[in-house]
Design a protein around this motif. Structure first.
Motif, PDB file in Angstrom:
ATOM      1  N   ASP A  19      11.666  13.452 -14.115  1.00 35.40           N
ATOM      2  CA  ASP A  19      11.018  13.123 -15.388  1.00 35.40           C
ATOM      3  C   ASP A  19       9.540  13.496 -15.376  1.00 35.40           C
ATOM      4  O   ASP A  19       9.009  14.026 -16.359  1.00 35.40           O
ATOM      5  CB  ASP A  19      11.177  11.628 -15.691  1.00 35.40           C
ATOM      6  CG  ASP A  19      12.570  11.271 -16.178  1.00 35.40           C
ATOM      7  OD1 ASP A  19      13.324  12.194 -16.562  1.00 35.40           O
ATOM      8  OD2 ASP A  19      12.917  10.069 -16.168  1.00 35.40           O
ATOM      9  N   GLU A  22       9.316  17.219 -15.640  1.00 38.58           N
ATOM     10  CA  GLU A  22       9.608  17.641 -17.017  1.00 38.58           C
ATOM     11  C   GLU A  22       8.390  17.441 -17.917  1.00 38.58           C
ATOM     12  O   GLU A  22       8.083  18.285 -18.773  1.00 38.58           O
ATOM     13  CB  GLU A  22      10.796  16.855 -17.572  1.00 38.58           C
ATOM     14  CG  GLU A  22      12.120  17.124 -16.894  1.00 38.58           C
ATOM     15  CD  GLU A  22      12.863  18.300 -17.510  1.00 38.58           C
ATOM     16  OE1 GLU A  22      12.288  18.963 -18.397  1.00 38.58           O
ATOM     17  OE2 GLU A  22      14.003  18.552 -17.102  1.00 38.58           O
ATOM     18  N   THR A  23       7.682  16.348 -17.720  1.00 38.47           N
ATOM     19  CA  THR A  23       6.477  16.096 -18.517  1.00 38.47           C
ATOM     20  C   THR A  23       5.433  17.173 -18.269  1.00 38.47           C
ATOM     21  O   THR A  23       4.777  17.656 -19.206  1.00 38.47           O
ATOM     22  CB  THR A  23       5.901  14.708 -18.185  1.00 38.47           C
ATOM     23  OG1 THR A  23       6.881  13.708 -18.511  1.00 38.47           O
ATOM     24  CG2 THR A  23       4.628  14.445 -18.967  1.00 38.47           C
ATOM     25  N   LEU A  25       6.063  20.280 -17.330  1.00 44.02           N
ATOM     26  CA  LEU A  25       6.562  21.519 -17.926  1.00 44.02           C
ATOM     27  C   LEU A  25       6.402  21.528 -19.444  1.00 44.02           C
ATOM     28  O   LEU A  25       6.219  22.595 -20.044  1.00 44.02           O
ATOM     29  CB  LEU A  25       8.033  21.726 -17.542  1.00 44.02           C
ATOM     30  CG  LEU A  25       8.301  21.999 -16.058  1.00 44.02           C
ATOM     31  CD1 LEU A  25       9.802  21.990 -15.785  1.00 44.02           C
ATOM     32  CD2 LEU A  25       7.702  23.333 -15.635  1.00 44.02           C
ATOM     33  N   ASP A  26       6.461  20.342 -20.066  1.00 46.91           N
ATOM     34  CA  ASP A  26       6.258  20.255 -21.517  1.00 46.91           C
ATOM     35  C   ASP A  26       4.925  20.857 -21.934  1.00 46.91           C
ATOM     36  O   ASP A  26       4.801  21.416 -23.030  1.00 46.91           O
ATOM     37  CB  ASP A  26       6.313  18.792 -21.976  1.00 46.91           C
ATOM     38  CG  ASP A  26       7.730  18.237 -21.987  1.00 46.91           C
ATOM     39  OD1 ASP A  26       8.685  19.031 -21.992  1.00 46.91           O
ATOM     40  OD2 ASP A  26       7.866  16.991 -21.985  1.00 46.91           O
ATOM     41  N   GLY A  27       3.932  20.737 -21.063  1.00 40.55           N
ATOM     42  CA  GLY A  27       2.607  21.229 -21.399  1.00 40.55           C
ATOM     43  C   GLY A  27       2.350  22.656 -20.965  1.00 40.55           C
ATOM     44  O   GLY A  27       1.256  23.191 -21.196  1.00 40.55           O
ATOM     45  N   ALA A  31       8.107  25.233 -26.576  1.00 42.61           N
ATOM     46  CA  ALA A  31       9.449  24.756 -26.897  1.00 42.61           C
ATOM     47  C   ALA A  31      10.270  25.870 -27.535  1.00 42.61           C
ATOM     48  O   ALA A  31       9.722  26.797 -28.144  1.00 42.61           O
ATOM     49  CB  ALA A  31       9.369  23.556 -27.841  1.00 42.61           C
ATOM     50  N   SER A  77      15.143  22.225 -14.064  1.00 43.04           N
ATOM     51  CA  SER A  77      14.178  21.831 -15.087  1.00 43.04           C
ATOM     52  C   SER A  77      13.346  23.016 -15.555  1.00 43.04           C
ATOM     53  O   SER A  77      12.950  23.091 -16.723  1.00 43.04           O
ATOM     54  CB  SER A  77      13.251  20.734 -14.554  1.00 43.04           C
ATOM     55  OG  SER A  77      13.972  19.551 -14.305  1.00 43.04           O
ATOM     56  N   ARG A  81      14.047  25.748 -19.526  1.00 42.08           N
ATOM     57  CA  ARG A  81      12.965  25.968 -20.488  1.00 42.08           C
ATOM     58  C   ARG A  81      13.097  27.316 -21.200  1.00 42.08           C
ATOM     59  O   ARG A  81      12.453  27.528 -22.226  1.00 42.08           O
ATOM     60  CB  ARG A  81      11.608  25.930 -19.764  1.00 42.08           C
ATOM     61  CG  ARG A  81      11.283  24.594 -19.116  1.00 42.08           C
ATOM     62  CD  ARG A  81      10.795  23.623 -20.128  1.00 42.08           C
ATOM     63  NE  ARG A  81      10.952  22.247 -19.671  1.00 42.08           N
ATOM     64  CZ  ARG A  81      10.334  21.217 -20.234  1.00 42.08           C
ATOM     65  NH1 ARG A  81       9.541  21.419 -21.259  1.00 42.08           N
ATOM     66  NH2 ARG A  81      10.554  19.999 -19.794  1.00 42.08           N
TER      67      ARG A  81
END
Length: 327
Positions: A19, A22-23, A25-27, A31, A77, A81
């Motif tokens: 988790d 993943e946070t 990688l969000d940045g 998306a 993960s 993406r």
């Protein structure tokens, strides 16, 4: 006998670690988007010796291989993406790949070559992993074989054998756009000079093939591990000699975890032909942004870089986002 760990049921500590990853990688990676502002996310990643696997969440001291179930989740993960990921160094043993696909889920598929035989082939395969919700194969899948003939643009003096690891091309369709990806892993060899003939042959082959594909108006993108040391060196000049242009979004980014600041190598590339070159298809896709994923700060822990390379990889994933033209 204790029951085998279930890779789809990670313990809480692993789930929490994933988790956090993943946070991060969000940045880092945009998306996936459909409709207005639709995009296509393409990546290349040399996953070091992606082969066998220790079927446990933590690798016991002294055990081999180092890569374990936790590592597969962290790798997954990253993979998920993107829409398509070209993977180099998949080996004959597909255990790690099979477990990776379990984690990715039923929406993911793969296409890969058979094992490359011979000492220089290193038992490797070339693979594409893709998200079937956004990308589908459009029909073409082939290995690049060079005819050693003068009229093919490749002389026997430039390449006295076939490629050590034959480049692999697959065409895909996404949101109305057809594109062909050519992935390869150039032989590192005993010296940089020894890589020049193979790179020249690849560049000439791609130019020749691109001209044949001109009438189809396909987007042609080359990606993989070209083992280029530096921008502007003879290897780079060989790679770009027929007009291939490396993605400017990736300029200056380190490719491996062992690179020192200011002394980076440029082994991995994503490249294409640009406008102004007759009879060669150019991108109708607009390359918007790109980058690499530096996993070292988050995933290294107390391990050495060498240990990390066997758990995750010694190469960073490279990626480029393309904008899909509207109707």
């Amino acid at each position: 006998m204790p029951s085998e760990a279930d890779i789809l049921a990670p313990p809480q500590r692993v789930a929490e670690r994933v988790d956090r990853w993943e946070t991060f990688l969000d940045g880092v990676v945009p998306a996936k988007k459909d409709g207005v502002g639709a995009n296509l996310l393409i990546s290349t990643w040399n996953l070091r010796a992606f082969s066998d696997l220790t079927k446990a969440w933590t690798t016991p001291d002294g055990a081999s291989p180092k890569r374990n179930f936790t590592d597969v989740h962290l790798i997954a993960s990253v993979i998920r993406r993107f829409d398509v990921v070209a993977v180099q160094e998949t080996r004959g043993n597909l255990r790690a790949l099979r477990y990776l696909l379990k984690v990715l889920g039923d929406d993911w598929a793969f296409i890969l070559t058979d094992v490359t035989l011979g000492k220089e082939g290193n038992g490797e395969r070339l693979a594409f992993l893709f998200d079937t919700r956004r990308v589908k194969p459009s029909g073409l899948a082939c290995e690049l074989v060079v005819p050693i003939e003068q009229d093919a643009g490749v002389s026997a003096g430039e390449l006295e054998r076939q490629f050590a690891r034959t480049p692999y091309a697959v065409s895909f369709l996404s949101q109305g756009q057809t594109f062909t990806l050519v992935t390869l892993h150039v032989l590192f060899g005993e010296s940089a000079a020894g890589r020049v003939p193979e790179l020249k042959a690849i560049a000439k082959w791609l130019a020749m093939w691109a001209e044949r594909e001109f009438g189809w108006d396909h987007n042609l993108i080359a990606l993989g591990d070209f083992n280029i040391d530096r921008a502007g060196d003879p290897l780079f000049e060989a790679f770009t000699s027929t007009g291939l242009v490396p993605a400017p979004q990736l300029t200056g980014l380190a490719r491996t975890i062992f690179d020192d600041p200011g002394a980076e190598h440029f082994y991995d590339q994503i490249a294409w032909f640009t406008k102004g070159q007759k009879h060669r298809p150019v991108l109708t896709l607009e390359a918007t942004v790109g980058g690499h994923i530096n996993f070292v700060p988050d995933l290294k822990g107390e391990r050495t870089l060498t240990e990390l390379s066997w758990h995750i990889s010694d190469h960073y994933p490279l990626w480029v986002e393309f904008a899909i033209p509207g109707p």
